[in-house]
Design an enzyme around this catalytic site. Structure first.
Site, PDB file in Angstrom:
ATOM      1  CG  ASN A 385      -2.028   0.936   1.230  1.00 23.00           C
ATOM      2  OD1 ASN A 385      -1.942   2.064   0.204  1.00 23.00           O
ATOM      3  ND2 ASN A 385      -3.071   0.820   1.729  1.00 23.00           N
ATOM      4  CG  ASP A 386       1.604   3.077   3.552  1.00 23.46           C
ATOM      5  OD1 ASP A 386       0.526   3.811   3.383  1.00 23.46           O
ATOM      6  OD2 ASP A 386       1.745   2.837   4.798  1.00 23.46           O
TER       7      ASP A 386
END
Lengths: 459, 104
Positions: A385-386
């Site tokens: 995600n990040d």
């Protein structure tokens, strides 16, 4: 040559072998040889130490060596590759713990003999503190990686940490000022142990690679300072080699997150400046199905798979290998794009994919894969995600602003396999998910990939 | 060994370590970590001297536990590193892994 000369000469041989081993370990072609060189160095050192005239009771020693070796072999051969981060953390803690005990034992002995000087007390102080932090920090890291629940920071943590730090400083000063009161050294070990626990407890999952690399460095430094207590050159040399290499790795990890070491250890990511999730996603998130993804993949020429910690959690590495083979059979070029801090330890994804027998030729570093995204038809993001959040590039107020990311949004279509729209570790929404070219396939990573493979084979 | 000689060894070894490990491809991050971790188990030889010195009961016991812990670290560390590296190198080794993958 006297017997002591033989021991010293053997230590020199061991030191050279350690240097050659570490050098070889840092290059793919020679890494296995490097590991063997390191192990031989250790063997030479242990054999030479058995000759040491200070050793009276060899049987106690041999018993300890056999017990330790048996436990080590059992742990090393039985661990599954997915549990590798935990085991590395645990071994690291044992090394730090051993250095603490060595410092305690030899300091107690020096006090009894009345031979303590400021050099031995200062080095004992450093070993006790760094070793104790390494021991308990690694054990907490082990527990966190094992997913033991309830291990997180608590409101008064900073205060308790400050108190423990003050106790440590007082105890350290007292050990040097009044070495004959050995109790102060024990107090220092206790304070160090508390600091190790608190320091690791509050660390978030995504910061784990930094912490593991740092603890690795600390275990080397502890061995080195123990060498100052014992007056043993090999301990000093080998320990500082490891301390330095751990520091380099820590630095690589910090740079990959665009954060300073101080910020990782003492600070936390502030969620301030992050836009609201609803504003980012709205109704612009497009959900998709395994069949739809399979149709996209059938016509794709170039596919990049971006794995994250979610891949490890879902144990999806074998399913991903199946997907790669299926696509390979239809002539599609498949590579993996791996962010340096993907996963919970440095190189975590590489180990996981290697376990699934995916050749590391296909695993590309961030710098290698980023220029290829514009020529990529489909990028599949699994459990990351990040590290694919474009806010790092575009939003200067974002908590992750400036962090180098994988530019997956440059590819024609991005398929994100995710359980839900919940944020990653940084706690911020990801505008990538709302992009026009992004499709979300909700579900467990392993099941979703297997569904895609099934759909590909059926189509 | 005088303090200054010991410090000299320490500082030079740190510089050597920094020079040795500047460029590591990501694939080797974990094996390098677990391999160097096993090397830090060198504290084992200190533990052996403490455990075998027959000075006081306390020192012997502390040394003994240290020997066990350090041996687990050393034996387990090198073995697990070997297992990982075997996974990396068992396939297509005839072609030779690309060294150009190295990055800082």
């Amino acid at each position: 040559m006297s017997r002591l000369d033989v021991v010293d000469a053997a230590y020199l041989v061991a030191a050279v072998l350690f240097v050659l081993g570490l050098k070889a370990l840092a290059r793919p072609r020679t890494a296995s040889r490097g590991n063997l060189l390191g192990a031989s160095a250790m063997f030479v050192a242990v054999m030479a130490t058995l000759l040491d005239r200070a050793i009276v009771d060899v049987w106690v020693l041999l018993f300890g060596l056999v017990v330790g070796a048996a436990i080590g072999v059992a742990l090393a051969l039985r661990v599954r590759m997915t549990a590798m981060p935990q085991l590395v953390a645990l071994f690291n803690g044992f090394g730090g713990g051993a250095s603490v005990l060595v410092a305690l034992a030899s300091f107690v002995e020096l006090v009894d003999l009345g031979q303590v000087d400021s050099r031995s007390s200062v080095s004992a102080v450093l070993t006790a503190l760094i070793g104790a932090v390494t021991l308990t920090g690694s054990v907490v890291a082990f527990a966190k990686l094992q997913e033991v629940s309830g291990l997180r920071g608590f409101p008064g943590l900073a205060t308790v940490r400050a108190v423990a730090a003050i106790v440590a400083v007082v105890a350290a000063v007292m050990v040097v000022a009044r070495p004959e009161d050995v109790g102060w050294l024990w107090a220092l070990v206790a304070a160090g142990a508390v600091l190790g626990v608190l320091g690791t407890l509050a660390i978030g999952g995504a910061d784990m690679p930094v912490v593991i690399a740092l603890l690795n460095s600390c275990s080397g430094v502890a061995a080195s300072t123990a060498g100052f207590v014992l007056d043993n050159p090999l301990l000093i040399i080998a320990g500082s080699l490891v301390g330095a290499s751990g520091l380099i790795l820590t630095q690589i990890m910090c740079r990959s997150m665009n954060r300073s070491l101080v910020n990782v250890v003492f600070g936390s990511l502030s969620a301030g400046g992050a836009p609201d999730a609803d504003d980012v996603y709205g109704d612009r998130v497009t959900a998709t199905s395994a069949e739809e993804v399979a149709m996209l993949l059938e016509v794709a020429e170039r596919v990049v798979i971006v794995p994250g910690y979610g891949l490890a959690v879902a144990q999806a590495q074998h399913a991903v290998r199946d997907l790669m083979r299926t696509l390979g059979n239809q002539g599609t070029e498949v590579t993996f794009g791996i962010h340096p801090v993907a996963g919970r330890m440095p190189g975590h994804m590489n180990v996981l994919l290697a376990e699934a027998e995916i050749d590391y030729e296909f695993l590309l570093d961030m710098d290698q894969v980023n220029p290829t995204f514009p020529q990529t038809d489909v990028t599949i993001v699994i459990g990351a995600n990040d590290v694919v959040n474009p806010s790092a590039r575009t939003d200067p107020d974002s908590p992750i602003a400036g962090m180098p990311i994988l530019d997956v949004d440059g590819s024609r279509t991005v398929v994100v396999i995710k359980r839900s729209l919940s944020p990653g570790f940084a706690g911020i929404p990801n505008p990538l998910f709302a992009n026009d070219g992004t499709l979300l396939l909700f579900g467990d990573g392993k099941d979703a990939v297997l569904d895609i493979v099934a759909a590909l084979l059926a189509g | 060994m005088s303090l200054l000689i010991a410090l000299t060894l320490f500082v030079l070894a740190v510089f050597l370590g920094l020079e040795l490990i500047t460029k590591v491809p990501a694939t080797l991050h974990t094996p390098l970590m677990s391999g160097s971790n096993a090397v830090s188990g060198i504290t084992l030889i200190g533990a052996m001297v403490s455990a075998g010195a027959d000075h006081s009961m306390l020192a012997t016991w502390l040394g003994f536990v240290a020997v066990v812990l350090a041996t687990i670290n050393v034996v387990g560390g090198f073995l697990v590193t070997g297992r990982m590296l075997a996974m990396f190198t068992s396939r297509k080794s005839h072609r030779g892994p690309p060294d150009s993958e190295a990055k800082s």
